[in-house]
Design a protein around this motif. Structure first.
Motif, PDB file in Angstrom:
ATOM      1  N   ALA A  36       0.828  -1.213   0.000  1.00 34.69           N
ATOM      2  CA  ALA A  36       0.000   0.000   0.000  1.00 34.69           C
ATOM      3  C   ALA A  36       0.856   1.255   0.000  1.00 34.69           C
ATOM      4  CB  ALA A  36      -0.944  -0.010   1.202  1.00 34.69           C
ATOM      5  N   ASP A  37       2.011   1.198   0.653  1.00 33.92           N
ATOM      6  CA  ASP A  37       2.893   2.358   0.642  1.00 33.92           C
ATOM      7  C   ASP A  37       3.413   2.653  -0.760  1.00 33.92           C
ATOM      8  OD1 ASP A  37       2.588   2.927   3.302  1.00 33.92           O
ATOM      9  OD2 ASP A  37       4.393   1.833   3.945  1.00 33.92           O
ATOM     10  N   VAL A  38       3.653   1.604  -1.547  1.00 37.69           N
ATOM     11  CA  VAL A  38       4.049   1.815  -2.949  1.00 37.69           C
ATOM     12  C   VAL A  38       2.911   2.487  -3.719  1.00 37.69           C
ATOM     13  CG1 VAL A  38       4.749   0.688  -5.090  1.00 37.69           C
ATOM     14  CG2 VAL A  38       5.661  -0.109  -2.899  1.00 37.69           C
ATOM     15  N   ASP A  39       1.673   2.030  -3.464  1.00 39.30           N
ATOM     16  CA  ASP A  39       0.521   2.669  -4.105  1.00 39.30           C
ATOM     17  C   ASP A  39       0.427   4.140  -3.717  1.00 39.30           C
ATOM     18  OD1 ASP A  39      -1.016   1.217  -5.939  1.00 39.30           O
ATOM     19  OD2 ASP A  39      -1.628  -0.173  -4.368  1.00 39.30           O
ATOM     20  N   ARG A  40       0.652   4.425  -2.462  1.00 40.46           N
ATOM     21  CA  ARG A  40       0.603   5.820  -2.018  1.00 40.46           C
ATOM     22  C   ARG A  40       1.646   6.660  -2.757  1.00 40.46           C
ATOM     23  NH1 ARG A  40      -0.164   3.000   3.002  1.00 40.46           N
ATOM     24  NH2 ARG A  40      -2.230   3.483   3.890  1.00 40.46           N
ATOM     25  N   ALA A  41       2.850   6.097  -2.921  1.00 41.99           N
ATOM     26  CA  ALA A  41       3.913   6.828  -3.623  1.00 41.99           C
ATOM     27  C   ALA A  41       3.539   7.064  -5.087  1.00 41.99           C
ATOM     28  CB  ALA A  41       5.229   6.056  -3.516  1.00 41.99           C
ATOM     29  N   LEU A  42       2.920   6.062  -5.735  1.00 39.08           N
ATOM     30  CA  LEU A  42       2.503   6.224  -7.131  1.00 39.08           C
ATOM     31  C   LEU A  42       1.452   7.322  -7.272  1.00 39.08           C
ATOM     32  CD1 LEU A  42       2.254   2.519  -8.367  1.00 39.08           C
ATOM     33  CD2 LEU A  42       3.896   4.254  -9.113  1.00 39.08           C
ATOM     34  N   VAL A  43       0.491   7.330  -6.361  1.00 38.57           N
ATOM     35  CA  VAL A  43      -0.566   8.343  -6.437  1.00 38.57           C
ATOM     36  C   VAL A  43       0.014   9.731  -6.224  1.00 38.57           C
ATOM     37  CG1 VAL A  43      -2.659   9.200  -5.302  1.00 38.57           C
ATOM     38  CG2 VAL A  43      -2.405   6.761  -5.773  1.00 38.57           C
ATOM     39  N   ARG A  44       0.867   9.865  -5.197  1.00 37.30           N
ATOM     40  CA  ARG A  44       1.436  11.184  -4.936  1.00 37.30           C
ATOM     41  C   ARG A  44       2.379  11.626  -6.055  1.00 37.30           C
ATOM     42  NH1 ARG A  44       2.255   9.165   0.722  1.00 37.30           N
ATOM     43  NH2 ARG A  44       0.579  10.056   1.999  1.00 37.30           N
ATOM     44  N   GLY A  45       3.109  10.677  -6.633  1.00 34.37           N
ATOM     45  CA  GLY A  45       4.095  11.046  -7.642  1.00 34.37           C
ATOM     46  C   GLY A  45       3.514  11.335  -9.003  1.00 34.37           C
ATOM     47  N   LEU A  46       2.454  10.591  -9.415  1.00 36.19           N
ATOM     48  CA  LEU A  46       1.937  10.722 -10.777  1.00 36.19           C
ATOM     49  C   LEU A  46       0.562  11.353 -10.858  1.00 36.19           C
ATOM     50  CD1 LEU A  46       3.083   7.282 -12.264  1.00 36.19           C
ATOM     51  CD2 LEU A  46       4.132   9.532 -12.570  1.00 36.19           C
ATOM     52  N   LEU A  47      -0.211  11.312  -9.790  1.00 32.69           N
ATOM     53  CA  LEU A  47      -1.568  11.872  -9.846  1.00 32.69           C
ATOM     54  C   LEU A  47      -1.703  13.170  -9.062  1.00 32.69           C
ATOM     55  CD1 LEU A  47      -3.806   8.690  -9.534  1.00 32.69           C
ATOM     56  CD2 LEU A  47      -2.977   9.847 -11.586  1.00 32.69           C
ATOM     57  N   SER A  48      -0.612  13.670  -8.514  1.00 34.82           N
ATOM     58  CA  SER A  48      -0.673  14.959  -7.829  1.00 34.82           C
ATOM     59  C   SER A  48      -0.698  16.071  -8.873  1.00 34.82           C
ATOM     60  CB  SER A  48       0.531  15.117  -6.910  1.00 34.82           C
ATOM     61  OG  SER A  48       1.730  15.053  -7.658  1.00 34.82           O
ATOM     62  N   PRO A  49      -1.098  17.269  -8.484  1.00 31.61           N
ATOM     63  CA  PRO A  49      -1.147  18.366  -9.462  1.00 31.61           C
ATOM     64  C   PRO A  49       0.218  18.659 -10.043  1.00 31.61           C
ATOM     65  CG  PRO A  49      -2.268  18.957  -7.421  1.00 31.61           C
ATOM     66  CD  PRO A  49      -1.544  17.682  -7.161  1.00 31.61           C
ATOM     67  N   SER A  50       0.205  19.288 -11.222  1.00 30.11           N
ATOM     68  CA  SER A  50       1.462  19.750 -11.802  1.00 30.11           C
ATOM     69  C   SER A  50       2.118  20.714 -10.840  1.00 30.11           C
ATOM     70  CB  SER A  50       1.202  20.468 -13.127  1.00 30.11           C
ATOM     71  OG  SER A  50       0.512  19.636 -14.021  1.00 30.11           O
ATOM     72  N   ASP A  51       3.440  20.718 -10.821  1.00 30.82           N
ATOM     73  CA  ASP A  51       4.103  21.681  -9.961  1.00 30.82           C
ATOM     74  C   ASP A  51       3.895  23.092 -10.510  1.00 30.82           C
ATOM     75  OD1 ASP A  51       5.899  22.051 -12.053  1.00 30.82           O
ATOM     76  OD2 ASP A  51       7.354  20.653 -11.223  1.00 30.82           O
ATOM     77  N   GLU A  52       4.289  24.050  -9.730  1.00 28.60           N
ATOM     78  CA  GLU A  52       4.014  25.450 -10.073  1.00 28.60           C
ATOM     79  C   GLU A  52       4.629  25.832 -11.413  1.00 28.60           C
ATOM     80  OE1 GLU A  52       2.176  28.977  -9.719  1.00 28.60           O
ATOM     81  OE2 GLU A  52       1.963  27.220  -8.422  1.00 28.60           O
TER      82      GLU A  52
END
Length: 422
Positions: A175-191
């Motif tokens: 689940a921690d790997v899933d969390r990293a994938l979501v935060r890394g690829l599905l988070s908003p574009s950086d500024e």
């Protein structure tokens, strides 16, 4: 939430929604895994078991969009299909973020919408959609998730009967790997990505506005001063022919030509004032806006509170913004009086034009939309407060730059923020 009483069809500042999920923080971390199974562990097991069907849907969608879109890029419909596919990928990413939020406790902000600019035309908007970084990162997420979804599904399903004593720890690691994938690829574009997208879109608005101004100048020259100069040349030619035969008629024709010269000069002055008035260059905003106000059909009170002049580009935008707003007041407001205020607060230049006339006229709305686009192209803000029946107050905000071209820090001024004044 938006600013109060916006004019219909006019862009306004959007304020953050307090109910929206915030950025990831310490509260996103589940409690440590234990041999005893708790609610967090069962949610993680459910997430891992649903990874496979969710991954299959996302993988099939991604492969279909990419293959069809890439295969049809040689045709007219290829890029529109790809842009629509990327827009659909954003929706799949929204569902995945919701699933991770519900089952893994991962709170990730929703990406900002694409900065569409209606006046930019079809092709710039299409290209903006094809380059959408959020959609492309979602495609990458969907492609990675298929093999990972198969692995997590198999481990979670078989672990229920084989790895029961230590399953909670295995599930937590997966689940921690899933969390990293979501935060890394599905988070908003950086500024930086958001800023690049906005600037590319704004560049199209600036180019369109410049092209429209050039067409207006060309039309005014062709239909106004040029036509008068042609008539002047013809009149002087006829006067030259009649000079010896009929001096009185020749003198009358020269007199008419003299009047044409005066009219042509006046039209050229008006045209030059529309490009960049000399009074603005020589004496600044106070004198230039006072000149504009004197030509308005209603009495206008002008107050300019600036300790120094801004950069010429910012000064020009401020001048033409107020000028167009006062033209709207003259043509559409049916006002009895108006006021113009200009001041600086820290690193922003504020313009406020108010009148006691009627609100909601169609001509005013059209002018507001164009001004909002132009101000947005230079990091400006345009807010309209126009309740039914009036009065109307328009506040424009521009970045302050010194005449050296550098951004400035705080400076004395009225000190009231635009939000308070709105």
């Amino acid at each position: 939430m938006t600013e109060p009483n916006p004019q219909p069809g006019t862009p306004v500042r959007t304020l953050p929604d307090p109910a929206a999920p915030g950025p990831a923080g310490p509260g996103d971390r589940p409690p440590p895994a234990r041999f005893a199974y708790d609610a967090h562990t069962w949610k993680e097991i459910a997430h891992l078991l649903t990874n496979l069907p969710a991954a299959l849907v996302g993988f099939v969608y991604t492969v279909t969009v990419l293959s069809v879109g890439a295969g049809l890029t040689v045709t007219v419909i290829g890029l529109p299909l790809l842009a629509l596919g990327l827009l659909g990928a954003r929706q799949l990413g929204r569902l995945e973020r919701a699933r991770a939020r519900a089952m893994l406790g991962v709170r990730v902000e929703e990406p900002s919408p694409l900065p569409w600019r209606g006046s930019g035309g079809f092709w710039p908007g299409l290209w903006q959609g094809v380059k959408d970084p959020v959609g492309w990162r979602t495609f990458l997420f969907m492609l990675i998730r298929l093999p990972w979804g198969i692995l997590t599904f198999v481990v979670a399903l078989t672990g229920l009967f084989v790895l029961w004593p230590v399953l909670a720890f295995v599930v937590r690691a997966l689940a921690d790997v899933d969390r990293a994938l979501v935060r890394g690829l599905l988070s908003p574009s950086d500024e930086l990505e958001r800023r690049i997208a906005e600037l590319e879109s704004d560049r199209g608005v600036v180019v369109d506005a410049a092209a429209a101004d050039l067409r207006r100048i060309e039309r005014d020259l062709h239909d106004g001063a040029q036509a008068r100069l042609v008539n002047l040349a013809m009149g002087l030619g006829l006067a030259k022919e009649k000079l010896l035969e009929d001096p009185d008629a020749a003198a009358s024709m020269v007199e008419e030509a003299h009047g044409e010269v005066k009219l042509a000069l006046q039209e050229l002055r008006d045209l030059a004032r529309g490009i960049h008035p000399a009074v603005l260059t020589d004496r600044g905003l106070d004198a230039a806006l006072s000149s504009v106000a004197s030509r308005c059909t209603v009495p206008v009170r002008v107050t300019v509170d600036l300790a120094e002049r801004p950069a010429p580009a910012i000064e020009g935008i401020a001048y033409f913004t107020v000028s167009e707003l006062l033209q709207n007041v003259s043509k559409h407001s049916r006002a009895r009086s108006a006021a113009v205020e200009v001041w600086r607060s820290e690193d922003r230049l504020f313009l406020q034009v108010s009148d006691d006339g009627r609100a909601g006229e169609p001509g005013r709305r059209h002018g507001y939309a164009g001004l909002a686009d132009r101000l947005g192209a230079v990091d400006g803000l345009f807010v309209v407060d126009s309740p039914e029946g009036g009065p109307t107050t328009v506040t424009a905000e521009l970045p302050w730059r010194d005449r050296s071209g550098t951004a400035a820090g705080s400076a004395p001024g009225k000190g009231a923020s635009a939000r308070a004044r709105r």
